[in-house]
Design an enzyme around this catalytic site. Structure first.
Site, PDB file in Angstrom:
ATOM      1  N   LEU A   1       0.841  -1.198   0.000  1.00  0.00           N
ATOM      2  CA  LEU A   1       0.000   0.000   0.000  1.00  0.00           C
ATOM      3  C   LEU A   1       0.872   1.242   0.000  1.00  0.00           C
ATOM      4  O   LEU A   1       1.711   1.431   0.893  1.00  0.00           O
ATOM      5  CB  LEU A   1      -0.918   0.012   1.229  1.00  0.00           C
ATOM      6  CG  LEU A   1      -1.852  -1.193   1.360  1.00  0.00           C
ATOM      7  CD1 LEU A   1      -2.848  -0.962   2.496  1.00  0.00           C
ATOM      8  CD2 LEU A   1      -2.582  -1.468   0.049  1.00  0.00           C
TER       9      LEU A   1
ATOM     10  N   ARG B   1       2.461  15.178   5.949  1.00  0.00           N
ATOM     11  CA  ARG B   1       3.432  15.698   6.927  1.00  0.00           C
ATOM     12  C   ARG B   1       4.871  15.714   6.420  1.00  0.00           C
ATOM     13  O   ARG B   1       5.740  16.300   7.064  1.00  0.00           O
ATOM     14  CB  ARG B   1       3.325  14.900   8.231  1.00  0.00           C
ATOM     15  CG  ARG B   1       2.136  15.322   9.074  1.00  0.00           C
ATOM     16  CD  ARG B   1       1.972  14.448  10.294  1.00  0.00           C
ATOM     17  NE  ARG B   1       1.326  13.174   9.968  1.00  0.00           N
ATOM     18  CZ  ARG B   1       1.295  12.128  10.789  1.00  0.00           C
ATOM     19  NH1 ARG B   1       1.899  12.186  11.967  1.00  0.00           N
ATOM     20  NH2 ARG B   1       0.668  11.028  10.439  1.00  0.00           N
TER      21      ARG B   1
ATOM     22  N   LYS C   1       5.638  10.480  -0.719  1.00  0.00           N
ATOM     23  CA  LYS C   1       6.354  10.003   0.482  1.00  0.00           C
ATOM     24  C   LYS C   1       7.177   8.748   0.238  1.00  0.00           C
ATOM     25  O   LYS C   1       8.345   8.670   0.634  1.00  0.00           O
ATOM     26  CB  LYS C   1       5.362   9.761   1.620  1.00  0.00           C
ATOM     27  CG  LYS C   1       6.000   9.133   2.849  1.00  0.00           C
ATOM     28  CD  LYS C   1       5.120   9.215   4.066  1.00  0.00           C
ATOM     29  CE  LYS C   1       3.990   8.236   4.027  1.00  0.00           C
ATOM     30  NZ  LYS C   1       3.212   8.286   5.290  1.00  0.00           N
TER      31      LYS C   1
ATOM     32  N   GLY D   1      -9.539   4.184   1.899  1.00  0.00           N
ATOM     33  CA  GLY D   1      -9.243   3.325   3.048  1.00  0.00           C
ATOM     34  C   GLY D   1      -8.375   2.137   2.665  1.00  0.00           C
ATOM     35  O   GLY D   1      -8.249   1.784   1.490  1.00  0.00           O
TER      36      GLY D   1
ATOM     37  N   ALA E   1      54.077  17.740 -11.031  1.00  0.00           N
ATOM     38  CA  ALA E   1      53.043  18.609 -10.483  1.00  0.00           C
ATOM     39  C   ALA E   1      52.435  19.476 -11.584  1.00  0.00           C
ATOM     40  O   ALA E   1      53.130  19.963 -12.465  1.00  0.00           O
ATOM     41  CB  ALA E   1      53.638  19.494  -9.391  1.00  0.00           C
TER      42      ALA E   1
ATOM     43  N   SER F   1      56.943  19.015 -14.653  1.00  0.00           N
ATOM     44  CA  SER F   1      55.864  19.771 -14.021  1.00  0.00           C
ATOM     45  C   SER F   1      55.298  20.847 -14.929  1.00  0.00           C
ATOM     46  O   SER F   1      55.991  21.367 -15.797  1.00  0.00           O
ATOM     47  CB  SER F   1      56.399  20.451 -12.754  1.00  0.00           C
ATOM     48  OG  SER F   1      56.733  19.467 -11.817  1.00  0.00           O
TER      49      SER F   1
ATOM     50  N   ALA G   1      59.949  20.457 -18.081  1.00  0.00           N
ATOM     51  CA  ALA G   1      58.929  21.194 -17.321  1.00  0.00           C
ATOM     52  C   ALA G   1      58.416  22.379 -18.116  1.00  0.00           C
ATOM     53  O   ALA G   1      59.151  23.006 -18.880  1.00  0.00           O
ATOM     54  CB  ALA G   1      59.520  21.655 -15.990  1.00  0.00           C
TER      55      ALA G   1
END
Ligand code: UD1
Ligand code: MG
Length: 454
Positions: A8, A15, A22, A78, A378, A403, A421
């Site tokens: 159900l 609420r 819900k 119901g 890096a 890097s 680099a």
């Protein structure tokens, strides 16, 4: 025995104060009704019907399960009316079990016990003793202690209100008899509703013995009416999962600060620090360690993997003994080989990074294939996107990327190549050579810093 289940889920859930029906609110990452569907399947139900109403097609669409029977109850008249709507879908079922879409923690062993209680009769109710039974239907028993009827709170007199055994709403009945009882319901009661509970008195009148069973843990039958109750059930659910994991040998530094929204399969001596969130399907090998504030979503981590603090890993495979983080992000379709290091502020997306390679600082590696023992310095960026399409970067074994370099895809850095680099690489960098693109450094002789006027 053919078991049918009616869930159900037509109620409004006022609420919750939500636009979302819900039963679609999530508990541990899964809609409330999804938990109830899952337990129905675990019981081996032949057919599962969900009665929906409020929120219209949103519920069937969100669940999107072809094997369920979806039954619309346009008006909520119901619980008896709701079950009746689903009875055509229950044709041929020996037993019909009624569950609630907003009672998500109901557990399989309890339901098996309830079904067993009805084995030699045609109706069994799941009841519970509550110190404060307010609001619930009361189980009224006769002088011999047999259930005689259920009386709803609003229809009860003082004597009935004093009863502390209440109806959880969950019951199991013989399919054919249930259909007949439902056809005889009326709504002559305080709420003007067709009460499912009225079938108890009908069963008794038909000479059917009504049996009862109780849940292993009374919290299994708690419903969700508002967000406070939802949060309460979520904690309870998480606490159960945490306990199960700890008993299976997983260390949780603080079980209260651990969330599992999905399934976790963990090897031996796994350690999980605080505020870790695990979603979807996650597999952790032996001795895996997960640092604080980390999210793992649909990932598999090999033995001995260490994920340091503050990482997010999603849809990835991490090879054994790799070290990730802190502050790393591993995005979908990434596969790291064994002993790979991915350090801080590194993002890896849709890439294969082979054994022993290191990407330790501030890099973006996307749509790439990185060989073994590669060192990515890096600030290296794979420029994989030209604003319209994505392109692949290939880096061979033992390459060294200096890097702050950009690899503009499609591009290849061959095995053993070194990139100086600060280079912008747009063409193949040949194997074992140094390739760099860098403007010449100059120093201006006699240059002076400007001085302020007056
Ligand atoms: C019901 C029981 C009560 C029991 C309580 C347990 C009846 C008449 N009463 O009361 O004995 O103690 O549950 O929580 O059965 N629903 C529909 N369609 C409807 C009405 C309800 O799908 O027309 C669904 C709701 O979404 C909910 C469930 O049925 O999931 C129960 O409905 P609710 O209105 O909460 O029932 P109660 O009045 O609390
Ligand atoms: Mg009601």
């Amino acid at each position: 025995m053919k078991l049918g289940v009616v869930i159900l889920a037509a109620g409004k859930g006022t609420r919750m104060k939500s636009a979302l029906p819900k039963v679609l609110h999530p508990l541990a990452g899964r809609p409330l009704v999804g938990h109830v569907i899952a337990v129905s399947r675990a019981l081996g139900a032949e057919r599962v019907a969900v009665v929906y109403g409020h929120g219209g097609e949103a519920v069937p669409e969100a669940i999107g399960d072809e094997e369920l029977s979806w039954v619309e109850q346009a008006e909520q008249l119901g619980t008896g009316h709701a079950v009746e709507q689903a009875m055509p879908a229950m044709a041929g079922m020996d037993r019909v079990l009624v569950l609630y879409g907003d009672v998500p923690l109901i557990a399989e062993p309890t339901l098996r016990k309830l079904i067993a209680a009805a084995v030699d009769t045609d109706l069994a109710l799941l009841t519970v003793e509550l110190a404060d039974p307010g609001g619930y239907g009361r189980i009224v028993r006769d002088a011999d202690g047999r259930p005689r009827c259920i009386v709803e709170q609003k229809d009860a007199d003082a004597r009935v209100l004093a009863i502390t055994e209440v109806n959880t709403g969950i019951l199991v009945a013989d399919g054919e008899r249930l259909a007949r009882w439902l056809g005889r319901l009326d709504n002559a009661n305080a709420q003007g509703e067709f009460y499912l509970t009225d079938i108890v008195a009908m069963a008794v009148a038909d000479g059917v013995r009504v049996h009862t069973a109780q849940p292993a843990d009374p919290r299994e039958v708690l419903g969700v009416n508002d967000r406070v109750q939802l949060a309460g059930l979520e904690r309870h659910y998480q606490q159960n999962q945490a306990e199960r994991l700890m008993r299976a040998g997983v260390t949780l530094r603080d079980p209260v600060r651990f969330d599992l929204r999905g399934s976790l399969d963990a090897g031996q001596d796994v350690e999980i620090d605080v505020n870790v969130l695990i979603e979807g399907t996650v597999r952790l090998g032996n001795r895996v360690r997960i640092g604080a504030n980390t999210v793992l979503r649909d990932v598999t981590l090999g033995d001995g993997v260490v994920v340091r603090e503050n990482c997010v890993l999603e849809r990835a495979l991490i090879g054994e003994q790799s070290i990730i983080g802190p502050f790393a992000r591993i995005r979908p379709d990434t596969e790291l080989g064994p002993r790979v290091h991915v350090g801080n502020f590194v993002e890896v997306k849709k890439s294969l990074v082979d054994e022993g390679s290191k990407i330790n600082h501030l890099s973006y590696v996307g749509d790439s294939v990185v060989g073994k023992r590669v060192n990515i310095g890096a600030g290296v960026i794979t420029c994989n996107y030209d604003g319209a399409n994505k392109y692949r970067t290939t880096i061979g074994d033992d390459a060294f990327i200096g890097s702050d370099s950009q690899l503009v895809a499609p591009v290849e850095v061959e095995a053993g190549a070194t990139i100086g680099a600060g280079s912008t690489i747009t063409r193949t960098a040949p194997a074992r050579q140094l390739t760099l693109s860098r403007s010449k450094q100059t120093t201006l002789k006699g240059w002076k810093r400007p001085v302020r006027d007056r």
